[in-house]
Write a protein that holds these residues in place. Sequence first.
Motif, PDB file in Angstrom:
ATOM      1  N   TRP A 410     -53.497 -44.463 -19.570  1.00 60.73           N
ATOM      2  CA  TRP A 410     -52.085 -44.827 -19.554  1.00 60.73           C
ATOM      3  C   TRP A 410     -51.805 -45.757 -20.735  1.00 60.73           C
ATOM      4  N   TRP A 411     -50.691 -45.526 -21.389  1.00 59.19           N
ATOM      5  CA  TRP A 411     -50.209 -46.432 -22.428  1.00 59.19           C
ATOM      6  C   TRP A 411     -49.008 -47.176 -21.860  1.00 59.19           C
ATOM      7  N   LEU A 412     -49.067 -48.500 -21.890  1.00 60.13           N
ATOM      8  CA  LEU A 412     -48.075 -49.326 -21.205  1.00 60.13           C
ATOM      9  C   LEU A 412     -47.463 -50.334 -22.167  1.00 60.13           C
ATOM     10  N   ASP A 413     -46.148 -50.470 -22.105  1.00 57.42           N
ATOM     11  CA  ASP A 413     -45.441 -51.465 -22.911  1.00 57.42           C
ATOM     12  C   ASP A 413     -44.991 -52.592 -21.988  1.00 57.42           C
ATOM     13  N   ALA A 414     -45.651 -53.736 -22.104  1.00 55.03           N
ATOM     14  CA  ALA A 414     -45.358 -54.856 -21.207  1.00 55.03           C
ATOM     15  C   ALA A 414     -44.000 -55.485 -21.474  1.00 55.03           C
ATOM     16  N   THR A 415     -43.360 -55.147 -22.603  1.00 50.80           N
ATOM     17  CA  THR A 415     -42.035 -55.702 -22.886  1.00 50.80           C
ATOM     18  C   THR A 415     -40.914 -54.823 -22.354  1.00 50.80           C
ATOM     19  N   ASP A 416     -41.250 -53.631 -21.826  1.00 51.63           N
ATOM     20  CA  ASP A 416     -40.208 -52.834 -21.191  1.00 51.63           C
ATOM     21  C   ASP A 416     -39.647 -53.612 -20.010  1.00 51.63           C
ATOM     22  N   TYR A 417     -38.390 -53.396 -19.739  1.00 50.74           N
ATOM     23  CA  TYR A 417     -37.688 -54.169 -18.715  1.00 50.74           C
ATOM     24  C   TYR A 417     -37.212 -53.222 -17.621  1.00 50.74           C
ATOM     25  N   LEU A 418     -37.648 -53.466 -16.386  1.00 47.45           N
ATOM     26  CA  LEU A 418     -37.245 -52.662 -15.230  1.00 47.45           C
ATOM     27  C   LEU A 418     -37.645 -51.198 -15.376  1.00 47.45           C
ATOM     28  N   GLN A 419     -38.805 -50.952 -15.930  1.00 47.14           N
ATOM     29  CA  GLN A 419     -39.265 -49.573 -16.080  1.00 47.14           C
ATOM     30  C   GLN A 419     -39.601 -48.987 -14.721  1.00 47.14           C
ATOM     31  N   GLY A 420     -39.239 -47.721 -14.522  1.00 46.08           N
ATOM     32  CA  GLY A 420     -39.509 -47.055 -13.259  1.00 46.08           C
ATOM     33  C   GLY A 420     -40.676 -46.099 -13.356  1.00 46.08           C
ATOM     34  N   GLY A 421     -40.989 -45.485 -12.211  1.00 50.73           N
ATOM     35  CA  GLY A 421     -42.064 -44.507 -12.144  1.00 50.73           C
ATOM     36  C   GLY A 421     -43.332 -45.072 -11.544  1.00 50.73           C
ATOM     37  N   ARG A 422     -44.138 -44.185 -11.009  1.00 49.85           N
ATOM     38  CA  ARG A 422     -45.479 -44.514 -10.532  1.00 49.85           C
ATOM     39  C   ARG A 422     -46.495 -44.021 -11.565  1.00 49.85           C
ATOM     40  N   TYR A 481     -29.826 -39.561 -13.412  1.00 48.63           N
ATOM     41  CA  TYR A 481     -30.634 -39.965 -14.564  1.00 48.63           C
ATOM     42  C   TYR A 481     -32.099 -39.948 -14.149  1.00 48.63           C
ATOM     43  N   ARG A 482     -32.937 -39.375 -15.004  1.00 48.79           N
ATOM     44  CA  ARG A 482     -34.357 -39.281 -14.696  1.00 48.79           C
ATOM     45  C   ARG A 482     -35.188 -39.845 -15.847  1.00 48.79           C
ATOM     46  N   ASN A 483     -36.369 -40.327 -15.491  1.00 47.35           N
ATOM     47  CA  ASN A 483     -37.368 -40.754 -16.481  1.00 47.35           C
ATOM     48  C   ASN A 483     -36.785 -41.763 -17.469  1.00 47.35           C
ATOM     49  N   ALA A 484     -36.898 -41.507 -18.777  1.00 48.12           N
ATOM     50  CA  ALA A 484     -36.471 -42.502 -19.766  1.00 48.12           C
ATOM     51  C   ALA A 484     -34.991 -42.812 -19.657  1.00 48.12           C
ATOM     52  N   ASP A 485     -34.155 -41.817 -19.334  1.00 51.10           N
ATOM     53  CA  ASP A 485     -32.725 -42.084 -19.167  1.00 51.10           C
ATOM     54  C   ASP A 485     -32.471 -42.962 -17.943  1.00 51.10           C
ATOM     55  N   ALA A 486     -33.265 -42.801 -16.901  1.00 51.41           N
ATOM     56  CA  ALA A 486     -33.147 -43.685 -15.736  1.00 51.41           C
ATOM     57  C   ALA A 486     -33.530 -45.112 -16.106  1.00 51.41           C
ATOM     58  N   ASP A 487     -34.559 -45.272 -16.920  1.00 53.59           N
ATOM     59  CA  ASP A 487     -34.947 -46.612 -17.370  1.00 53.59           C
ATOM     60  C   ASP A 487     -33.821 -47.267 -18.155  1.00 53.59           C
ATOM     61  N   ARG A 488     -33.203 -46.508 -19.056  1.00 50.17           N
ATOM     62  CA  ARG A 488     -32.111 -47.066 -19.861  1.00 50.17           C
ATOM     63  C   ARG A 488     -30.911 -47.438 -18.991  1.00 50.17           C
ATOM     64  N   MET A 489     -30.556 -46.557 -18.062  1.00 47.23           N
ATOM     65  CA  MET A 489     -29.414 -46.865 -17.205  1.00 47.23           C
ATOM     66  C   MET A 489     -29.705 -48.050 -16.296  1.00 47.23           C
ATOM     67  N   ARG A 490     -30.928 -48.157 -15.824  1.00 52.66           N
ATOM     68  CA  ARG A 490     -31.298 -49.297 -14.966  1.00 52.66           C
ATOM     69  C   ARG A 490     -31.134 -50.610 -15.727  1.00 52.66           C
ATOM     70  N   ASP A 527     -33.946 -44.965  -7.098  1.00 46.19           N
ATOM     71  CA  ASP A 527     -35.300 -44.808  -6.581  1.00 46.19           C
ATOM     72  C   ASP A 527     -36.242 -45.117  -7.739  1.00 46.19           C
ATOM     73  N   ARG A 528     -36.697 -46.356  -7.819  1.00 46.49           N
ATOM     74  CA  ARG A 528     -37.480 -46.776  -8.974  1.00 46.49           C
ATOM     75  C   ARG A 528     -38.825 -46.073  -9.030  1.00 46.49           C
ATOM     76  N   ASP A 529     -39.413 -45.788  -7.875  1.00 45.73           N
ATOM     77  CA  ASP A 529     -40.711 -45.119  -7.886  1.00 45.73           C
ATOM     78  C   ASP A 529     -40.604 -43.693  -8.420  1.00 45.73           C
ATOM     79  N   LEU A 530     -39.587 -42.953  -7.978  1.00 50.70           N
ATOM     80  CA  LEU A 530     -39.369 -41.610  -8.517  1.00 50.70           C
ATOM     81  C   LEU A 530     -38.786 -41.671  -9.919  1.00 50.70           C
ATOM     82  N   ASN A 531     -38.247 -42.833 -10.272  1.00 49.74           N
ATOM     83  CA  ASN A 531     -37.552 -43.052 -11.536  1.00 49.74           C
ATOM     84  C   ASN A 531     -36.351 -42.116 -11.652  1.00 49.74           C
ATOM     85  N   VAL A 532     -35.558 -42.134 -10.592  1.00 49.70           N
ATOM     86  CA  VAL A 532     -34.323 -41.356 -10.528  1.00 49.70           C
ATOM     87  C   VAL A 532     -33.205 -42.301 -10.120  1.00 49.70           C
TER      88      VAL A 532
END
Length: 727
Positions: A410-422, A481-490, A527-532
């Motif tokens: 996994w590649w992780l960005d610790a500066t992302d804010y409110l990122q969703g998904g499992r 909104y799903r995935n990256a678009d869900a992260d942006r909207m969140r 749904d942050r876990d589904l990132n939707v």
Amino acid sequence: MTERAQRLNRRVRLMERRSSFVFLLALVLMLLGSGFTARADEQVRKTPAENWVEIVGIPKLDPARSAEIRNGIAFLLTDTQIRHRNGGYAIFGRLVYKVTDRAGLESGARLDIEFDPSRERLSFNRLMIIRDGVVIDKLGDAKFEIFRRETDSERGIFDGRLTAHVDLSDVRLGDIVDYSTTYDVTPTVAKDLLYTRFQAEWGEPVALTRERIIWPTEKPLNIRAVRTGLKPRVTQSGGETTYLWETANPAPVKPQDNLPVDYPNFGFAEISSEFDWQPVVDAVLPFYQPTESFPADFGAKLAEIEARHGAREDRLIAALRLVQDEIRYVSLSMGAGSYVPRRPEAVLASGFGDCKDKALLLVSALRRLGIEAEAALTDIDEGRALEHAVPGLQAFDHVIVKAKIGGRVWWLDATDYLQGGRAANIVPPDYGFALPLVASGAALEKLPVKELLEPTQSVAERFAFPRRDGEPLVLTVNTIYRNADADRMRRRLAHASKAKLADDYIQYYSRQYPGIKSTAMLETADDRDLNVLTTKEAYELPSEALLANDLAKNFPLRADIGIGGMPAPTAVGRTGPIALGSPVYKSHKVTVTNLKSRFSPPERPDVENPHFSLKLRGSPLPTGLELEWSFRTLAERVPAEATSAYLQAVANSNRKSEWYYDFSYGDTVATSSDDAPEPNVAVLWIIGIAVFFLFGAIVAAFVVVAQRDIDSAARDDRAGSRSTTIA
């Protein structure tokens, strides 16, 4: 060292940019910085150039290039010379230019030279005006003012750089300004490593450009030329090798928009003292050793994660969210802070950190939870071009984390804010390549790009036309909104609030349907876990607004699927490919009900080409119409030779993503029992219905409304799009 060394950690979230702490810190640093003005003589020395510097005569600009001079300044000489010394190097720079018209007087008489006082000692070697062949020395009387501007303070980034400012008096048209400086550089890390790059081409005329490097012969330089055939002249003397690049009156290059990062506007050469990445990693690896002990409260949170989650994949996500959400972003990149992270205990005590700080904290937390992890260097903007770069610490401006469980990475960005998904569906950072900080075998690794199997934004609009005279049109909008678009909207919701987002949406619809009004608060579900993440809107368009300006006769149905954001540079003189950016996959469905006639979808609405696809599927309903657009990119770039075909496809897609219908077709009006017609009118009503069905068995009743051309300039206005973008 280049200024890119000071750009670490541009990944900043809008919510944190507004932090009162950031503004307070900025104010304190500005006040402290104001004291530098009084100590200008200590910050900027006036000394002759050192003996190793080669001073060349002032060349003449090719008269054939005079028509290409811009902003009233004709550049005659750019000269950079670098020489190795123990623990660092010296950089000599000289610039000579001529003021050719009134436009150049202001800029030509003002010098602003940036430097980092923590690692650079700045000296002015010459400052003169040459007027009609007479040299007028300006250095002796020059009064330097030192400012600390911190131009990125609102983004939570403080680099400590200073600006030496001087105004030249009595500069006239036709004057030649000739000045030079020397930086005595002592790097805070990687003291024996060199990385530099210089342009081999320019956007305006230059009489002569020079780049000269003197380096120990025992340490040959690694040189890479990018889109240039310029090669150095190499000589050796006294244990040193001199590399000299020169080009006289090069043809100016016209900049092109939307180029991929690995295809720069101007050819350049990059030079490194290293031939592999391990020395670069070794220079910073000692600072990224994870901690094994944490403050009690943070240690308790990690213990809770360990107890709650048996699976290491779940622990990974819990630790990531802990660091992302609870440690705000502030970058104190002064001095060694440009490259060296603060220790996790200091980060936790302050409650803030930059990409380096948060990456080291996350690595430490993951290892505490039994997960293999290490920090990795990358570049947010130019990471895709790292694959062929020569090794250098300045090639990076960001730090992320590589985590591994079993055989999966996994590649992780610790500066992302409110990122969703499992762990199974988290979106990896889209930076191209990264360099893990490992003790041996250091090498760049390609970051995966998440395949888009379904739209990341799906809009469903439902227009219910009024059944009775005087009733409003009702519009409901459901967006997923799903995935990256869900992260942006969140993140947008966290920053701007539902009220601000609702206001943006009503303004968007008002441009298409003047007079429309919101009838309910914006609803959201996440749904942050589904990132939707879903939103729901409700509007009404009063009957008088629907009738005004023949809106019902020219009713727009528009797909908001990102076509307006597709790059559309000019094809004139295009020689480079067009970058299409990250993959896009969006859909937009429109359903119209309560119509007076049957309407057919447009014919041949699809746009197919090798670079993107626009599809429109439609179906007539008994009293309505349904259209569904699907848009997705199919490539990362468009070859230069395909530019014209691509631009034609974009223009065609813009037209075919918006259709106008005459929904006023048919003169009958439904009425209620209270408004029953007079008997004779009722008879005519019944006869009309009978005639309608009789002819309906013989003649098709479909009405196809012709496509109308849309003003592409107005449609490309990004302010008119519902799509969200977060800086």
